[in-house]
Design an enzyme around this catalytic site. Structure first.
Site, PDB file in Angstrom:
ATOM      1  N   CYS A 197       0.806  -1.225   0.000  1.00  0.00           N
ATOM      2  CA  CYS A 197       0.000   0.000   0.000  1.00  0.00           C
ATOM      3  C   CYS A 197       0.838   1.273   0.000  1.00  0.00           C
ATOM      4  O   CYS A 197       0.317   2.362  -0.252  1.00  0.00           O
ATOM      5  CB  CYS A 197      -0.938   0.007   1.203  1.00  0.00           C
ATOM      6  SG  CYS A 197      -2.214  -1.270   1.149  1.00  0.00           S
ATOM      7  N   HIS A 231      -3.020   7.623   2.753  1.00  0.00           N
ATOM      8  CA  HIS A 231      -3.462   6.329   2.244  1.00  0.00           C
ATOM      9  C   HIS A 231      -4.849   6.020   2.800  1.00  0.00           C
ATOM     10  O   HIS A 231      -5.105   6.203   3.985  1.00  0.00           O
ATOM     11  CB  HIS A 231      -2.457   5.254   2.653  1.00  0.00           C
ATOM     12  CG  HIS A 231      -2.897   3.855   2.363  1.00  0.00           C
ATOM     13  ND1 HIS A 231      -3.374   3.473   1.137  1.00  0.00           N
ATOM     14  CD2 HIS A 231      -2.946   2.750   3.158  1.00  0.00           C
ATOM     15  CE1 HIS A 231      -3.687   2.191   1.165  1.00  0.00           C
ATOM     16  NE2 HIS A 231      -3.443   1.736   2.385  1.00  0.00           N
ATOM     17  N   ASN A 285     -10.045   0.595   0.133  1.00  0.00           N
ATOM     18  CA  ASN A 285      -8.585   0.592   0.039  1.00  0.00           C
ATOM     19  C   ASN A 285      -8.180  -0.061  -1.280  1.00  0.00           C
ATOM     20  O   ASN A 285      -8.310  -1.276  -1.442  1.00  0.00           O
ATOM     21  CB  ASN A 285      -8.006  -0.173   1.229  1.00  0.00           C
ATOM     22  CG  ASN A 285      -6.483  -0.219   1.225  1.00  0.00           C
ATOM     23  OD1 ASN A 285      -5.834   0.202   0.277  1.00  0.00           O
ATOM     24  ND2 ASN A 285      -5.908  -0.760   2.291  1.00  0.00           N
TER      25      ASN A 285
END
Length: 336
Positions: free
Chosen positions: A116, A256, A286
């Site tokens: 990520c 994020h 996500n």
């Protein structure tokens, strides 16, 4: 000789048409909208559900839109780098597939893996290629088809993730804009807590690994959450202090999009108001390497030349960091 820096000169993005809502998800696994919104903050996520399409499709759509919006000549692209945890194949790379699909004849290309945090690392990596003076125009893409590694019988992880891709064009500049500074770290503690157990060289695919669901994301949520809050908050504060930025001079924070509570913790640590934080986790979930560029794609029309932006992310490994960007152009409304 004037110093060359790397500036973002255009943005592209793509999310699939199919939307998986919390209500629909609650029919697949024991969960509900209230539980998901309270603990994660995701209302819906886009899923690439067409047979035979992988992450390269998402990346191609985002990069093609970027090229159309910027009007860049394909022959002028020197380098293509894709950050992903869900490549189409072990090899060749998604980046090499893009070179063919986008008609790029003069570029070299490779994929980049940092989970990520991949796109955050990628921004600094591409910036250094530009600063070398040897590369003029670089396309960077963050793309993940997370639905391909999500176990939709696991109520703890399946509400979190979605599919999507975002792309930046980065070029050289002598103006005081662009990627100004970065703090990037990897601590190596994260393997036991967040991983994909099978499919690599340690544990190749077998009937046993498939039967035991070892090809799906494994996450110890509480531990990952604790590290993400601590690391993203600390590193965001550190880069702000290092560059003499505060709540008044920070224009935007781009975190994020993993969990709404993590995002709120970062904003609190920087003491910035909610309206300065770019958030779309509620609509996309996500998307791993896609979250940072998709945030900019979503909110590009809000950005002004000279805006001070802090990007921050956290991922498996553990990987984490923050990048300070001085935005290079006045944003515009997105095209379809």
């Amino acid at each position: 000789m004037e110093r060359i820096n790397a500036v973002i000169t255009g943005v592209g993005g793509y999310v699939p048409d199919y939307v998986l809502t919390n209500d629909e998800l609650s029919k697949m696994v024991d969960t509900n909208d209230e539980w998901i919104m309270t603990r994660i903050g995701v209302k819906e996520r886009h899923i690439l559900n067409e047979e035979g399409l992988g992450t390269s499709y998402l990346a191609r759509k985002a990069a093609r839109q970027l090229m159309r919006r910027t009007g860049v000549n394909p022959d002028d692209i020197d380098l293509v780098v894709v950050s992903t945890s869900t490549p189409d194949y072990q090899f060749p790379s998604i980046a090499s597939i893009l070179c063919d699909k986008l008609g790029l004849k003069n570029a070299f290309a490779f994929d980049f893996s940092a989970a990520c945090c991949g796109f955050l690392y990628l921004m600094e990596t591409a910036a250094n290629f530009i600063r070398s003076g040897r590369y003029k125009k670089i396309i960077i893409v963050g793309a993940d088809k997370m639905s391909s590694i999500v176990d939709y019988s696991d109520r703890a992880t399946c509400p979190i993730f979605g599919d999507g891709a975002g792309a930046f064009l980065m070029e050289g500049t002598t103006e005081d804009v662009g990627v100004m500074d970065s703090i990037l770290r990897t601590d190596g503690k994260g393997l036991p807590f967040l991983h994909l157990k099978a499919g690599g060289s340690v544990c190749p695919a077998s009937y046993f690994t498939v039967d035991n669901h070892w090809h799906y994301i494994y996450q110890e949520g509480r531990t990952v959450f604790k590290y993400a809050v601590s690391y993203m908050s600390d590193v965001s504060a550190a880069i702000a202090e290092k560059n003499h930025l505060d709540k008044d001079t920070i224009n935007w924070v781009v975190p994020h999009q993993a969990n709404m509570r993590i995002i709120e913790a970062v904003a609190h640590r920087l003491d910035v108001p909610h309206e300065k934080v770019l958030i779309n986790i509620d609509r996309y979930g996500n998307t791993s390497a896609g979250t940072l560029p998709l945030c900019i794609w979503d909110f590009e029309d809000k950005l002004k030349k000279g805006d001070n932006i802090i990007f921050t992310a956290f991922g498996a490994g553990f990987t984490y960091g923050a990048v300070y960007v001085k935005w290079g152009y006045d944003g515009k409304k997105q095209e379809a």
